[in-house]
Design a protein around this motif. Structure first.
Motif, PDB file in Angstrom:
ATOM      1  N   PHE A  91       0.838  -1.190   0.000  1.00  0.00           N
ATOM      2  CA  PHE A  91       0.000   0.000   0.000  1.00  0.00           C
ATOM      3  C   PHE A  91       0.878   1.246   0.000  1.00  0.00           C
ATOM      4  O   PHE A  91       2.036   1.203   0.408  1.00  0.00           O
ATOM      5  CB  PHE A  91      -0.921   0.029   1.225  1.00  0.00           C
ATOM      6  N   THR A  92       0.295   2.347  -0.452  1.00  0.00           N
ATOM      7  CA  THR A  92       0.997   3.621  -0.439  1.00  0.00           C
ATOM      8  C   THR A  92       0.175   4.642   0.340  1.00  0.00           C
ATOM      9  O   THR A  92      -1.052   4.572   0.376  1.00  0.00           O
ATOM     10  CB  THR A  92       1.233   4.158  -1.861  1.00  0.00           C
ATOM     11  N   ILE A  93       0.883   5.568   0.962  1.00  0.00           N
ATOM     12  CA  ILE A  93       0.223   6.660   1.664  1.00  0.00           C
ATOM     13  C   ILE A  93      -0.317   7.641   0.636  1.00  0.00           C
ATOM     14  O   ILE A  93       0.407   8.124  -0.221  1.00  0.00           O
ATOM     15  CB  ILE A  93       1.202   7.374   2.611  1.00  0.00           C
ATOM     16  N   ASP A  94      -1.604   7.910   0.701  1.00  0.00           N
ATOM     17  CA  ASP A  94      -2.241   8.831  -0.238  1.00  0.00           C
ATOM     18  C   ASP A  94      -2.740  10.043   0.539  1.00  0.00           C
ATOM     19  O   ASP A  94      -3.660   9.934   1.346  1.00  0.00           O
ATOM     20  CB  ASP A  94      -3.410   8.139  -0.951  1.00  0.00           C
ATOM     21  N   GLY A  95      -2.114  11.199   0.301  1.00  0.00           N
ATOM     22  CA  GLY A  95      -2.518  12.391   1.040  1.00  0.00           C
ATOM     23  C   GLY A  95      -2.176  12.302   2.512  1.00  0.00           C
ATOM     24  O   GLY A  95      -2.951  12.735   3.358  1.00  0.00           O
ATOM     25  N   ASN A  96      -1.016  11.706   2.822  1.00  0.00           N
ATOM     26  CA  ASN A  96      -0.549  11.537   4.208  1.00  0.00           C
ATOM     27  C   ASN A  96      -1.443  10.628   5.040  1.00  0.00           C
ATOM     28  O   ASN A  96      -1.427  10.690   6.269  1.00  0.00           O
ATOM     29  CB  ASN A  96      -0.418  12.899   4.920  1.00  0.00           C
ATOM     30  N   GLN A  97      -2.209   9.761   4.374  1.00  0.00           N
ATOM     31  CA  GLN A  97      -3.124   8.894   5.115  1.00  0.00           C
ATOM     32  C   GLN A  97      -3.365   7.580   4.376  1.00  0.00           C
ATOM     33  O   GLN A  97      -3.441   7.548   3.159  1.00  0.00           O
ATOM     34  CB  GLN A  97      -4.456   9.618   5.341  1.00  0.00           C
ATOM     35  N   LYS A 116      -1.645   7.690   9.696  1.00  0.00           N
ATOM     36  CA  LYS A 116      -1.291   9.031   9.252  1.00  0.00           C
ATOM     37  C   LYS A 116       0.232   9.138   9.246  1.00  0.00           C
ATOM     38  O   LYS A 116       0.870   9.027  10.292  1.00  0.00           O
ATOM     39  CB  LYS A 116      -1.913  10.090  10.166  1.00  0.00           C
ATOM     40  N   ASP A 117       0.783   9.341   8.061  1.00  0.00           N
ATOM     41  CA  ASP A 117       2.237   9.345   7.915  1.00  0.00           C
ATOM     42  C   ASP A 117       2.607  10.077   6.631  1.00  0.00           C
ATOM     43  O   ASP A 117       1.730  10.492   5.861  1.00  0.00           O
ATOM     44  CB  ASP A 117       2.761   7.905   7.886  1.00  0.00           C
ATOM     45  N   GLU A 118       3.903  10.186   6.377  1.00  0.00           N
ATOM     46  CA  GLU A 118       4.370  10.831   5.155  1.00  0.00           C
ATOM     47  C   GLU A 118       4.443   9.846   4.010  1.00  0.00           C
ATOM     48  O   GLU A 118       4.585   8.634   4.206  1.00  0.00           O
ATOM     49  CB  GLU A 118       5.753  11.452   5.376  1.00  0.00           C
ATOM     50  N   ASP A 119       4.349  10.381   2.812  1.00  0.00           N
ATOM     51  CA  ASP A 119       4.537   9.582   1.610  1.00  0.00           C
ATOM     52  C   ASP A 119       5.968   9.055   1.577  1.00  0.00           C
ATOM     53  O   ASP A 119       6.907   9.734   1.984  1.00  0.00           O
ATOM     54  CB  ASP A 119       4.262  10.440   0.368  1.00  0.00           C
ATOM     55  N   ALA A 120       6.142   7.828   1.103  1.00  0.00           N
ATOM     56  CA  ALA A 120       7.454   7.195   1.102  1.00  0.00           C
ATOM     57  C   ALA A 120       8.482   7.986   0.302  1.00  0.00           C
ATOM     58  O   ALA A 120       9.665   8.005   0.648  1.00  0.00           O
ATOM     59  CB  ALA A 120       7.354   5.776   0.546  1.00  0.00           C
ATOM     60  N   LYS A 121       8.078   8.671  -0.765  1.00  0.00           N
ATOM     61  CA  LYS A 121       9.045   9.404  -1.589  1.00  0.00           C
ATOM     62  C   LYS A 121       9.634  10.588  -0.836  1.00  0.00           C
ATOM     63  O   LYS A 121      10.762  11.006  -1.111  1.00  0.00           O
ATOM     64  CB  LYS A 121       8.393   9.860  -2.893  1.00  0.00           C
ATOM     65  N   PHE A 122       8.876  11.149   0.114  1.00  0.00           N
ATOM     66  CA  PHE A 122       9.410  12.203   0.958  1.00  0.00           C
ATOM     67  C   PHE A 122      10.184  11.615   2.129  1.00  0.00           C
ATOM     68  O   PHE A 122      11.166  12.182   2.585  1.00  0.00           O
ATOM     69  CB  PHE A 122       8.288  13.099   1.486  1.00  0.00           C
ATOM     70  N   PHE A 123       9.741  10.447   2.575  1.00  0.00           N
ATOM     71  CA  PHE A 123      10.375   9.793   3.716  1.00  0.00           C
ATOM     72  C   PHE A 123      11.820   9.425   3.398  1.00  0.00           C
ATOM     73  O   PHE A 123      12.691   9.521   4.245  1.00  0.00           O
ATOM     74  CB  PHE A 123       9.587   8.539   4.090  1.00  0.00           C
ATOM     75  N   LYS A 124      12.081   9.012   2.172  1.00  0.00           N
ATOM     76  CA  LYS A 124      13.419   8.551   1.809  1.00  0.00           C
ATOM     77  C   LYS A 124      14.478   9.637   1.941  1.00  0.00           C
ATOM     78  O   LYS A 124      15.650   9.355   2.122  1.00  0.00           O
ATOM     79  CB  LYS A 124      13.407   8.029   0.366  1.00  0.00           C
ATOM     80  N   THR A 125      14.079  10.893   1.842  1.00  0.00           N
ATOM     81  CA  THR A 125      15.041  11.984   1.922  1.00  0.00           C
ATOM     82  C   THR A 125      15.299  12.403   3.363  1.00  0.00           C
ATOM     83  O   THR A 125      16.129  13.266   3.616  1.00  0.00           O
ATOM     84  CB  THR A 125      14.527  13.203   1.141  1.00  0.00           C
TER      85      THR A 125
END
Length: 231
Positions: A91-97, A116-125
């Motif tokens: 699954f992916t986080i959509d809209g931080n949720q 409720k969390d950040e999108d993985a593409k932002f998390f990686k940085t």
């Protein structure tokens, strides 16, 4: 005439006992069991989410996305000649949720987990995250188990916030001999179980933040992420 009445009474009693014996045998077979056995939502070290769940025998599933609420529903149905099975979905986080719901059509039970969390593409940085990975598991006895690991030099503290009715896992820089943790939570029927990771982030990039602060003059902000809500 008396012999006939005696015979009728014996037959009647025999039918009664036979009926009771039949009911005692059939009723347990008619009792329904939950189709969902266990389920686990996990966030890996790269920030991606996955769901693992196991089914009892004679269960089938269908995935439906409710676009109005952005919820991923997994409907469970009774199915003949099916063995117990395990399923894994990404699954992916959509809209931080992220919302995942289970609907057991056999027992009419429903449950939903919101992350409720950040999108993985932002998390990686973000290499400064103190939480490495975590998972939350729904167990057969109705309890939930939180397993997680933190990076080095991260201190962990468990707090129940009575005002917000939230179980908080506080993460902050500090010395610690442990990096892996596990805790079991009881869920009360009809009430939401809320678990928040509270990150104590030091604002050391802001010179003005060092004045009038705690811990060597630094100011800390508290960021709730990720947040888990189970209903």
């Amino acid at each position: 005439m008396k012999n006939f009445n005696l015979f009728a009474a014996v037959v009647s009693l025999t039918l009664v006992f036979t009926s009771c014996s039949f009911n005692e045998t059939v009723l347990p077979e008619e009792q329904s069991t939950d189709l969902l056995k266990t389920h686990t939502i996990k966030r890996d070290v790269d920030g991606t989410y996955s769901l693992d769940y196991s089914l009892n025998a004679n269960a089938a599933t269908e995935n439906v996305v409710d676009e109005s609420t952005n919820t991923n529903y997994i409907y469970l149905y009774s199915a003949e000649n099916k063995l117990s099975s395990k399923v894994t979905q990404d699954f992916t986080i959509d809209g931080n949720q992220l919302k995942i719901g289970f609907v057991d059509t056999n027992s009419s039970k429903k449950s939903q987990i919101t992350i409720k969390d950040e999108d993985a593409k932002f998390f990686k940085t973000k290499n400064e995250d103190m939480l490495s990975e975590y998972s939350i598991s729904g167990n057969e006895d109705g309890t939930y188990t939180l397993n997680f690991s933190v990076n080095n030099k991260v201190k962990v503290d468990f707090v129940f916030n009575e005002e917000l009715n939230i179980y908080e896992v506080h993460l902050e820089e500090g010395k610690s001999d442990e990096t892996t943790f596990s805790k079991v939570f009881d869920k009360i029927d009809g009430e939401a179980l809320k678990i928040d990771f509270v990150n104590h982030i030091r604002e050391d990039d802001n010179i003005s933040a060092k004045s009038n602060g705690e811990d060597d003059g630094y100011v800390f902000t508290k960021e709730r992420r990720p947040e888990v809500i189970i209903i």
